[in-house]
Design a protein around this motif. Structure first.
Motif, PDB file in Angstrom:
ATOM      1  N   ARG A  51       9.555  13.605  19.486  1.00 45.39           N
ATOM      2  CA  ARG A  51       8.611  14.383  18.678  1.00 45.39           C
ATOM      3  C   ARG A  51       9.294  15.611  18.082  1.00 45.39           C
ATOM      4  O   ARG A  51       9.175  15.884  16.882  1.00 45.39           O
ATOM      5  N   GLN A  52      10.005  16.354  18.899  1.00 40.65           N
ATOM      6  CA  GLN A  52      10.676  17.553  18.420  1.00 40.65           C
ATOM      7  C   GLN A  52      11.738  17.221  17.375  1.00 40.65           C
ATOM      8  O   GLN A  52      11.880  17.921  16.368  1.00 40.65           O
ATOM      9  N   GLY A  53      12.473  16.125  17.609  1.00 39.45           N
ATOM     10  CA  GLY A  53      13.529  15.741  16.685  1.00 39.45           C
ATOM     11  C   GLY A  53      13.008  15.448  15.293  1.00 39.45           C
ATOM     12  O   GLY A  53      13.565  15.922  14.294  1.00 39.45           O
ATOM     13  N   PHE A  54      11.921  14.685  15.203  1.00 39.01           N
ATOM     14  CA  PHE A  54      11.356  14.361  13.891  1.00 39.01           C
ATOM     15  C   PHE A  54      10.722  15.582  13.243  1.00 39.01           C
ATOM     16  O   PHE A  54      10.897  15.827  12.040  1.00 39.01           O
ATOM     17  N   GLU A  55       9.967  16.361  14.009  1.00 40.36           N
ATOM     18  CA  GLU A  55       9.312  17.526  13.424  1.00 40.36           C
ATOM     19  C   GLU A  55      10.330  18.528  12.902  1.00 40.36           C
ATOM     20  O   GLU A  55      10.164  19.080  11.795  1.00 40.36           O
ATOM     21  N   ASN A  56      11.385  18.764  13.651  1.00 42.71           N
ATOM     22  CA  ASN A  56      12.430  19.685  13.201  1.00 42.71           C
ATOM     23  C   ASN A  56      13.088  19.196  11.915  1.00 42.71           C
ATOM     24  O   ASN A  56      13.377  19.976  11.000  1.00 42.71           O
ATOM     25  N   ARG A  57      13.331  17.896  11.821  1.00 40.98           N
ATOM     26  CA  ARG A  57      13.977  17.336  10.624  1.00 40.98           C
ATOM     27  C   ARG A  57      13.057  17.409   9.405  1.00 40.98           C
ATOM     28  O   ARG A  57      13.520  17.691   8.296  1.00 40.98           O
ATOM     29  N   PHE A  58      11.781  17.166   9.593  1.00 46.53           N
ATOM     30  CA  PHE A  58      10.841  17.281   8.474  1.00 46.53           C
ATOM     31  C   PHE A  58      10.800  18.722   7.954  1.00 46.53           C
ATOM     32  O   PHE A  58      10.824  18.963   6.743  1.00 46.53           O
ATOM     33  N   VAL A  59      10.714  19.673   8.864  1.00 45.15           N
ATOM     34  CA  VAL A  59      10.669  21.080   8.459  1.00 45.15           C
ATOM     35  C   VAL A  59      11.944  21.466   7.713  1.00 45.15           C
ATOM     36  O   VAL A  59      11.904  22.161   6.699  1.00 45.15           O
ATOM     37  N   THR A  60      13.084  20.998   8.205  1.00 47.38           N
ATOM     38  CA  THR A  60      14.355  21.294   7.547  1.00 47.38           C
ATOM     39  C   THR A  60      14.396  20.717   6.144  1.00 47.38           C
ATOM     40  O   THR A  60      14.778  21.403   5.180  1.00 47.38           O
TER      41      THR A  60
END
Length: 208
Positions: A51-60
């Motif tokens: 979850r954290q990995g995808f959310e961080n990548r979307f925000v980036t």
């Protein structure tokens, strides 16, 4: 001169990796005629690192194009959202979010393929003693001795949906397909997957 083949191989590998994900279709609400404001990103996944990995990548990826965005894994747990969705929406608006981007798994299809590159080659093998035949000769069978290679492939379908936090209406959605083979680096594939989804959103005009 020796570096050129290595460079071409590396480039081909990169292109193949990027080609593993494709956006199959998108939909946009007729009333969504301009980019949305600040986006809260929510991945429906119980495994925290995923979850954290995808959310961080979307925000980036969103931030690179000047779109304000924030992760939600540090604000709301999935059980808390399920228990009181309205309170969760209020919490996101308190943090400045105007829209909510939800990323979730739709389905996974598995397929297995065997390849025999050298053709069929048979060799005789002793299978046991034939007790019913004349002189009790050994039974002789034939076995295919050609090497066979198998590969497992997964077709992963993911949905991305964008909602207006004030009206709760869906503004945009997209269905993506990612092909994962046995040798695929799943972590490395997260970046091109997210990049293609964000690119599709930009093409449809829902983000900058």
């Amino acid at each position: 001169m020796k570096l050129r083949p290595l460079f071409l191989c590396a480039l081909a590998a990169l292109l193949c990796s990027c080609a593993a994900t494709s956006v199959k279709k998108t939909w946009k609400a007729p009333e969504c005629q301009q980019p949305v404001g600040k986006i809260a990103v929510l991945t429906i996944e119980e495994r925290d690192p995923v979850r954290q990995g995808f959310e961080n990548r979307f925000v980036t990826q969103l931030s690179k194009s000047g779109n304000a965005a924030l992760v939600t894994h540090n604000l709301l747990s999935l059980p808390a959202i399920k228990e009181d969705k309205r309170a969760a929406a209020d919490r996101l608006r308190e943090n400045g979010a105007d829209a909510l981007l939800i990323f979730r798994l739709v389905t996974i299809g598995d397929s297995y393929r065997e390849i025999q590159p050298g053709g069929e080659r048979y060799a005789s093998t002793i299978t046991g003693i034939e007790t019913m035949g004349w002189y009790d000769y050994y039974s002789v069978g034939f076995m295919n001795m050609s090497p066979t290679y198998g590969s497992l492939k997964q077709d992963v379908y993911l949905e991305t949906a964008l909602y207006d936090l004030k009206t709760e209406k869906r503004l945009w959605s997209g269905l993506s397909k990612t092909v994962i083979k046995e040798f695929t680096d799943r972590v490395a594939e997260m970046d091109p997957l997210v990049a293609k989804i964000v690119s599709a959103m930009r093409k449809d005009g829902v983000i900058r």
